[in-house]
Design a protein around this motif. Structure first.
Motif, mmCIF file in Angstrom:
data_model
loop_
_atom_site.group_PDB
_atom_site.id
_atom_site.type_symbol
_atom_site.label_atom_id
_atom_site.label_comp_id
_atom_site.label_asym_id
_atom_site.label_seq_id
_atom_site.Cartn_x
_atom_site.Cartn_y
_atom_site.Cartn_z
ATOM 1 N N MET A 204 41.406 48.331 30.252
ATOM 2 C CA MET A 204 40.119 47.732 30.636
ATOM 3 C C MET A 204 38.968 48.679 30.320
ATOM 4 S SD MET A 204 40.771 45.502 34.160
ATOM 5 C CE MET A 204 40.055 46.741 35.125
ATOM 6 N N THR A 205 39.143 49.966 30.552
ATOM 7 C CA THR A 205 38.083 50.940 30.277
ATOM 8 C C THR A 205 37.765 50.992 28.784
ATOM 9 O OG1 THR A 205 38.790 52.264 32.163
ATOM 10 C CG2 THR A 205 37.373 53.336 30.550
ATOM 11 N N ILE A 206 38.795 51.036 27.954
ATOM 12 C CA ILE A 206 38.581 51.100 26.508
ATOM 13 C C ILE A 206 37.909 49.833 25.997
ATOM 14 C CG2 ILE A 206 39.783 51.156 24.281
ATOM 15 C CD1 ILE A 206 41.792 53.081 25.646
ATOM 16 N N VAL A 207 38.394 48.682 26.435
ATOM 17 C CA VAL A 207 37.829 47.404 25.974
ATOM 18 C C VAL A 207 36.389 47.247 26.448
ATOM 19 C CG1 VAL A 207 38.009 44.896 26.218
ATOM 20 C CG2 VAL A 207 40.035 46.246 25.717
ATOM 21 N N LEU A 208 36.113 47.574 27.701
ATOM 22 C CA LEU A 208 34.753 47.456 28.227
ATOM 23 C C LEU A 208 33.802 48.432 27.541
ATOM 24 C CD1 LEU A 208 33.002 45.955 30.275
ATOM 25 C CD2 LEU A 208 33.540 47.738 31.929
ATOM 26 N N THR A 209 34.252 49.648 27.272
ATOM 27 C CA THR A 209 33.414 50.628 26.587
ATOM 28 C C THR A 209 33.077 50.169 25.170
ATOM 29 O OG1 THR A 209 34.413 52.413 27.864
ATOM 30 C CG2 THR A 209 33.251 53.034 25.857
ATOM 31 N N CYS B 236 35.941 49.769 36.059
ATOM 32 C CA CYS B 236 37.365 49.445 35.921
ATOM 33 C C CYS B 236 38.197 50.046 37.051
ATOM 34 C CB CYS B 236 37.876 49.915 34.569
ATOM 35 S SG CYS B 236 37.140 48.998 33.215
ATOM 36 N N PHE B 237 37.817 51.223 37.518
ATOM 37 C CA PHE B 237 38.542 51.811 38.652
ATOM 38 C C PHE B 237 38.379 50.954 39.901
ATOM 39 C CE2 PHE B 237 38.605 54.482 42.462
ATOM 40 C CZ PHE B 237 39.907 54.945 42.388
ATOM 41 N N SER B 238 37.160 50.493 40.142
ATOM 42 C CA SER B 238 36.951 49.663 41.333
ATOM 43 C C SER B 238 37.700 48.336 41.216
ATOM 44 C CB SER B 238 35.460 49.432 41.568
ATOM 45 O OG SER B 238 34.900 48.724 40.484
ATOM 46 N N LEU B 239 37.732 47.750 40.026
ATOM 47 C CA LEU B 239 38.490 46.503 39.848
ATOM 48 C C LEU B 239 39.991 46.724 40.020
ATOM 49 C CD1 LEU B 239 36.651 44.904 36.803
ATOM 50 C CD2 LEU B 239 36.695 44.060 39.134
ATOM 51 N N THR B 240 40.508 47.805 39.459
ATOM 52 C CA THR B 240 41.933 48.094 39.577
ATOM 53 C C THR B 240 42.310 48.415 41.021
ATOM 54 O OG1 THR B 240 41.867 48.989 37.339
ATOM 55 C CG2 THR B 240 43.803 49.497 38.645
ATOM 56 N N PHE B 241 41.473 49.169 41.700
ATOM 57 C CA PHE B 241 41.746 49.507 43.089
ATOM 58 C C PHE B 241 41.727 48.260 43.976
ATOM 59 C CE2 PHE B 241 40.606 51.250 47.296
ATOM 60 C CZ PHE B 241 41.673 52.109 47.449
ATOM 61 N N THR B 242 40.778 47.364 43.701
ATOM 62 C CA THR B 242 40.731 46.098 44.438
ATOM 63 C C THR B 242 41.991 45.282 44.185
ATOM 64 O OG1 THR B 242 38.329 46.093 44.210
ATOM 65 C CG2 THR B 242 39.359 44.017 44.828
ATOM 66 N N LEU B 243 42.457 45.269 42.941
ATOM 67 C CA LEU B 243 43.689 44.546 42.613
ATOM 68 C C LEU B 243 44.888 45.158 43.328
ATOM 69 C CD1 LEU B 243 44.815 42.257 40.845
ATOM 70 C CD2 LEU B 243 45.216 43.977 39.079
ATOM 71 N N VAL B 244 44.942 46.482 43.442
ATOM 72 C CA VAL B 244 46.033 47.147 44.169
ATOM 73 C C VAL B 244 46.009 46.735 45.636
ATOM 74 C CG1 VAL B 244 46.865 49.391 44.993
ATOM 75 C CG2 VAL B 244 46.189 49.114 42.603
ATOM 76 N N ILE B 245 44.836 46.742 46.251
ATOM 77 C CA ILE B 245 44.718 46.371 47.668
ATOM 78 C C ILE B 245 45.134 44.913 47.882
ATOM 79 C CG2 ILE B 245 43.086 46.094 49.588
ATOM 80 C CD1 ILE B 245 43.733 49.000 48.915
ATOM 81 N N ILE B 246 44.672 44.027 47.001
ATOM 82 C CA ILE B 246 45.032 42.605 47.123
ATOM 83 C C ILE B 246 46.541 42.422 46.963
ATOM 84 C CG2 ILE B 246 44.818 40.346 46.001
ATOM 85 C CD1 ILE B 246 41.886 41.086 45.417
ATOM 86 N N ASN B 247 47.138 43.118 46.010
ATOM 87 C CA ASN B 247 48.590 43.005 45.821
ATOM 88 C C ASN B 247 49.361 43.586 47.001
ATOM 89 O OD1 ASN B 247 48.426 41.661 43.413
ATOM 90 N ND2 ASN B 247 48.639 43.497 42.160
ATOM 91 N N LEU B 248 48.844 44.637 47.632
ATOM 92 C CA LEU B 248 49.516 45.172 48.821
ATOM 93 C C LEU B 248 49.440 44.191 49.989
ATOM 94 C CD1 LEU B 248 48.520 48.952 48.791
ATOM 95 C CD2 LEU B 248 50.774 47.950 48.403
#
Length: 94
Positions: A45-50, A15-27
């Motif tokens: 996302m972390t809670i749901v995926l877990t 989830c961290f890698s997905l969120t970080f990728t989303l931040v980069i794409i939005n920037l």
């Protein structure tokens, strides 16, 4: 409990890698969203995926493992050679 913790850590990494990728794409696309929304997205996302992975692997995680010891055979298996040197016949060439 160790397996659940392991699943939680793996979920957090994904989830961290997905969120970080989303931040980069939005920037790159110049979309400005507050950082608190990214944290909320990461936590959700972390809670749901877990929970999803725990439910999916529940039989493997919560099952009682019985150790089965298979008896090993102690006798030797002796095999005879198919062609021994004494049984080889030679053809007579005349």
């Amino acid at each position: 409990m160790k397996k659940i913790l392991k699943i939680f850590i793996m979920s957090a990494i994904v989830c961290f890698s997905l969120t970080f990728t989303l931040v980069i794409i939005n920037l790159i696309m110049k979309v400005f969203i507050g950082i608190k929304y990214y944290f909320m997205l990461f936590n959700a996302m972390t809670i749901v995926l877990t929970i999803g992975l725990i439910l999916y692997n529940s039989k493997k995680i919560f099952s009682n493992k019985k150790k089965i010891h298979k008896a090993t055979s102690t006798h030797k298996v002796v095999r005879k050679a198919t062609k021994e040197t004494s049984e080889i016949r030679r053809r007579k060439i005349s």
